[in-house]
Motif scaffolding. Sequence first.
Motif, PDB file in Angstrom:
ATOM      1  N   MET A   1      72.538  32.981  72.276  1.00 22.18           N
ATOM      2  CA  MET A   1      73.086  34.341  72.308  1.00 22.18           C
ATOM      3  C   MET A   1      73.352  34.806  70.879  1.00 22.18           C
ATOM      4  O   MET A   1      74.015  34.139  70.108  1.00 22.18           O
ATOM      5  N   SER A   2      72.803  35.946  70.531  1.00 19.15           N
ATOM      6  CA  SER A   2      72.998  36.439  69.169  1.00 19.15           C
ATOM      7  C   SER A   2      74.360  37.113  69.047  1.00 19.15           C
ATOM      8  O   SER A   2      74.903  37.636  70.007  1.00 19.15           O
ATOM      9  N   LYS A   3      74.871  37.074  67.832  1.00 16.94           N
ATOM     10  CA  LYS A   3      76.191  37.634  67.570  1.00 16.94           C
ATOM     11  C   LYS A   3      76.036  39.051  67.049  1.00 16.94           C
ATOM     12  O   LYS A   3      75.303  39.293  66.099  1.00 16.94           O
ATOM     13  N   GLN A   4      76.750  39.976  67.664  1.00 20.48           N
ATOM     14  CA  GLN A   4      76.730  41.378  67.255  1.00 20.48           C
ATOM     15  C   GLN A   4      77.994  41.717  66.483  1.00 20.48           C
ATOM     16  O   GLN A   4      79.066  41.188  66.777  1.00 20.48           O
ATOM     17  N   ILE A   5      77.847  42.644  65.539  1.00 25.06           N
ATOM     18  CA  ILE A   5      79.005  43.108  64.771  1.00 25.06           C
ATOM     19  C   ILE A   5      79.857  44.019  65.643  1.00 25.06           C
ATOM     20  O   ILE A   5      79.361  44.987  66.225  1.00 25.06           O
ATOM     21  N   ALA A   6      81.137  43.659  65.740  1.00 30.11           N
ATOM     22  CA  ALA A   6      82.115  44.451  66.492  1.00 30.11           C
ATOM     23  C   ALA A   6      83.178  44.944  65.512  1.00 30.11           C
ATOM     24  O   ALA A   6      83.178  44.599  64.325  1.00 30.11           O
ATOM     25  N   ALA A   7      84.109  45.733  66.013  1.00 25.68           N
ATOM     26  CA  ALA A   7      85.140  46.358  65.174  1.00 25.68           C
ATOM     27  C   ALA A   7      86.029  45.342  64.458  1.00 25.68           C
ATOM     28  O   ALA A   7      86.625  45.658  63.435  1.00 25.68           O
ATOM     29  N   ASP A   8      86.113  44.089  65.001  1.00 30.92           N
ATOM     30  CA  ASP A   8      86.980  43.088  64.378  1.00 30.92           C
ATOM     31  C   ASP A   8      86.191  41.930  63.750  1.00 30.92           C
ATOM     32  O   ASP A   8      86.758  40.898  63.424  1.00 30.92           O
ATOM     33  N   SER A   9      84.884  42.101  63.575  1.00 32.88           N
ATOM     34  CA  SER A   9      84.033  41.027  63.059  1.00 32.88           C
ATOM     35  C   SER A   9      84.235  40.773  61.573  1.00 32.88           C
ATOM     36  O   SER A   9      84.599  41.672  60.820  1.00 32.88           O
ATOM     37  N   ARG A  10      83.976  39.531  61.204  1.00 34.89           N
ATOM     38  CA  ARG A  10      83.816  39.166  59.801  1.00 34.89           C
ATOM     39  C   ARG A  10      82.314  39.041  59.588  1.00 34.89           C
ATOM     40  O   ARG A  10      81.624  38.393  60.387  1.00 34.89           O
ATOM     41  N   VAL A  11      81.809  39.668  58.529  1.00 31.70           N
ATOM     42  CA  VAL A  11      80.369  39.758  58.337  1.00 31.70           C
ATOM     43  C   VAL A  11      79.990  39.262  56.940  1.00 31.70           C
ATOM     44  O   VAL A  11      80.640  39.608  55.954  1.00 31.70           O
ATOM     45  N   LEU A  12      78.936  38.448  56.893  1.00 34.17           N
ATOM     46  CA  LEU A  12      78.336  38.018  55.639  1.00 34.17           C
ATOM     47  C   LEU A  12      76.978  38.704  55.594  1.00 34.17           C
ATOM     48  O   LEU A  12      76.172  38.548  56.520  1.00 34.17           O
ATOM     49  N   PHE A  13      76.738  39.505  54.536  1.00 33.52           N
ATOM     50  CA  PHE A  13      75.511  40.286  54.512  1.00 33.52           C
ATOM     51  C   PHE A  13      75.075  40.605  53.086  1.00 33.52           C
ATOM     52  O   PHE A  13      75.881  40.585  52.156  1.00 33.52           O
ATOM     53  N   HIS A  14      73.792  40.874  52.945  1.00 36.38           N
ATOM     54  CA  HIS A  14      73.262  41.418  51.706  1.00 36.38           C
ATOM     55  C   HIS A  14      73.122  42.917  51.906  1.00 36.38           C
ATOM     56  O   HIS A  14      72.809  43.382  53.010  1.00 36.38           O
ATOM     57  N   PHE A  15      73.358  43.677  50.833  1.00 32.93           N
ATOM     58  CA  PHE A  15      73.126  45.114  50.912  1.00 32.93           C
ATOM     59  C   PHE A  15      72.479  45.612  49.631  1.00 32.93           C
ATOM     60  O   PHE A  15      72.631  45.015  48.563  1.00 32.93           O
ATOM     61  N   THR A  16      71.748  46.687  49.783  1.00 34.18           N
ATOM     62  CA  THR A  16      71.178  47.416  48.650  1.00 34.18           C
ATOM     63  C   THR A  16      71.457  48.885  48.891  1.00 34.18           C
ATOM     64  O   THR A  16      71.256  49.385  50.002  1.00 34.18           O
ATOM     65  N   ILE A  17      71.951  49.569  47.852  1.00 32.58           N
ATOM     66  CA  ILE A  17      72.169  51.015  47.930  1.00 32.58           C
ATOM     67  C   ILE A  17      71.173  51.661  46.978  1.00 32.58           C
ATOM     68  O   ILE A  17      71.151  51.353  45.785  1.00 32.58           O
ATOM     69  N   LYS A  18      70.332  52.540  47.541  1.00 31.42           N
ATOM     70  CA  LYS A  18      69.324  53.238  46.745  1.00 31.42           C
ATOM     71  C   LYS A  18      69.628  54.731  46.705  1.00 31.42           C
ATOM     72  O   LYS A  18      70.118  55.297  47.683  1.00 31.42           O
ATOM     73  N   LEU A  19      69.306  55.337  45.564  1.00 34.57           N
ATOM     74  CA  LEU A  19      69.486  56.777  45.398  1.00 34.57           C
ATOM     75  C   LEU A  19      68.264  57.529  45.922  1.00 34.57           C
ATOM     76  O   LEU A  19      67.259  56.922  46.305  1.00 34.57           O
ATOM     77  N   GLU A  20      68.331  58.856  45.862  1.00 35.29           N
ATOM     78  CA  GLU A  20      67.266  59.709  46.375  1.00 35.29           C
ATOM     79  C   GLU A  20      65.900  59.387  45.751  1.00 35.29           C
ATOM     80  O   GLU A  20      64.880  59.479  46.410  1.00 35.29           O
ATOM     81  N   ASP A  21      65.899  59.008  44.483  1.00 37.58           N
ATOM     82  CA  ASP A  21      64.638  58.733  43.779  1.00 37.58           C
ATOM     83  C   ASP A  21      64.129  57.305  43.998  1.00 37.58           C
ATOM     84  O   ASP A  21      63.133  56.894  43.420  1.00 37.58           O
ATOM     85  N   GLY A  22      64.840  56.532  44.833  1.00 39.12           N
ATOM     86  CA  GLY A  22      64.425  55.163  45.122  1.00 39.12           C
ATOM     87  C   GLY A  22      65.007  54.127  44.179  1.00 39.12           C
ATOM     88  O   GLY A  22      64.836  52.926  44.386  1.00 39.12           O
ATOM     89  N   SER A  23      65.713  54.566  43.135  1.00 38.99           N
ATOM     90  CA  SER A  23      66.311  53.605  42.201  1.00 38.99           C
ATOM     91  C   SER A  23      67.484  52.898  42.873  1.00 38.99           C
ATOM     92  O   SER A  23      68.171  53.456  43.730  1.00 38.99           O
ATOM     93  N   VAL A  24      67.698  51.650  42.493  1.00 40.05           N
ATOM     94  CA  VAL A  24      68.761  50.841  43.080  1.00 40.05           C
ATOM     95  C   VAL A  24      70.065  51.086  42.322  1.00 40.05           C
ATOM     96  O   VAL A  24      70.139  50.884  41.112  1.00 40.05           O
ATOM     97  N   ALA A  25      71.093  51.533  43.051  1.00 42.62           N
ATOM     98  CA  ALA A  25      72.403  51.781  42.453  1.00 42.62           C
ATOM     99  C   ALA A  25      73.254  50.521  42.483  1.00 42.62           C
ATOM    100  O   ALA A  25      74.057  50.284  41.591  1.00 42.62           O
ATOM    101  N   ASP A  26      73.086  49.697  43.518  1.00 40.42           N
ATOM    102  CA  ASP A  26      73.850  48.462  43.651  1.00 40.42           C
ATOM    103  C   ASP A  26      73.129  47.564  44.639  1.00 40.42           C
ATOM    104  O   ASP A  26      72.502  48.053  45.591  1.00 40.42           O
ATOM    105  N   SER A  27      73.195  46.261  44.421  1.00 36.96           N
ATOM    106  CA  SER A  27      72.563  45.322  45.332  1.00 36.96           C
ATOM    107  C   SER A  27      73.179  43.935  45.169  1.00 36.96           C
ATOM    108  O   SER A  27      73.295  43.444  44.051  1.00 36.96           O
ATOM    109  N   THR A  28      73.542  43.333  46.282  1.00 38.64           N
ATOM    110  CA  THR A  28      74.035  41.962  46.237  1.00 38.64           C
ATOM    111  C   THR A  28      72.888  40.988  45.980  1.00 38.64           C
ATOM    112  O   THR A  28      73.096  39.900  45.470  1.00 38.64           O
ATOM    113  N   GLN A  29      71.688  41.379  46.325  1.00 41.60           N
ATOM    114  CA  GLN A  29      70.531  40.489  46.155  1.00 41.60           C
ATOM    115  C   GLN A  29      70.185  40.291  44.685  1.00 41.60           C
ATOM    116  O   GLN A  29      69.664  39.254  44.315  1.00 41.60           O
ATOM    117  N   LEU A  30      70.505  41.269  43.836  1.00 41.05           N
ATOM    118  CA  LEU A  30      70.253  41.116  42.401  1.00 41.05           C
ATOM    119  C   LEU A  30      71.038  39.945  41.834  1.00 41.05           C
ATOM    120  O   LEU A  30      70.594  39.279  40.905  1.00 41.05           O
TER     121      LEU A  30
END
Length: 148
Positions: A1-30
């Motif tokens: 059974m896969s685990k879904q994110i709920a309102a009280d979950s603790r989550v470990l994740f990678h994220f990338t935030i990109k701007l309109e032009d595709g440039s990376v503003a922030d990323s945990t993967q870097l």
Amino acid sequence: MSKQIAADSRVLFHFTIKLEDGSVADSTQLHGKPARLQMGDGSLTPSFEACLLGLEEGTKSSFELGPDDAFGPVNPNNIHHMERSRFAADLELEEGAILSFTQPNGAEMPGIIRAVAGDSVTVDFNHPLAGHHVTFEVEILAVEQDGA
């Protein structure tokens, strides 16, 4: 059974935030270091958290958010014109530089130098990503529920 994110979950994740032009503003993967989040703790805006709700461990997803749902619109009241004399004489003020300012309560707040003209320095205290449409890409590595 896969685990879904709920309102009280603790989550470990990678994220990338990109701007309109595709440039990376922030990323945990870097940095190769994923983010940890307790849903509802206020470290993400409600809109960012809403994007995560229901995602399953092991999934990747991408969301587009407008300024109102991401880092807010640019607030003209957060742009201040200061006299050059308020800065250290040997401080080189360059457009785009980020400086730390001490608030009356002692807290530190970053400000971006937007312009230097004669004895006037324009400082922007908006979030650096305010006013931008962003793409929020996530990879959910682990989901834990309280009590699990």
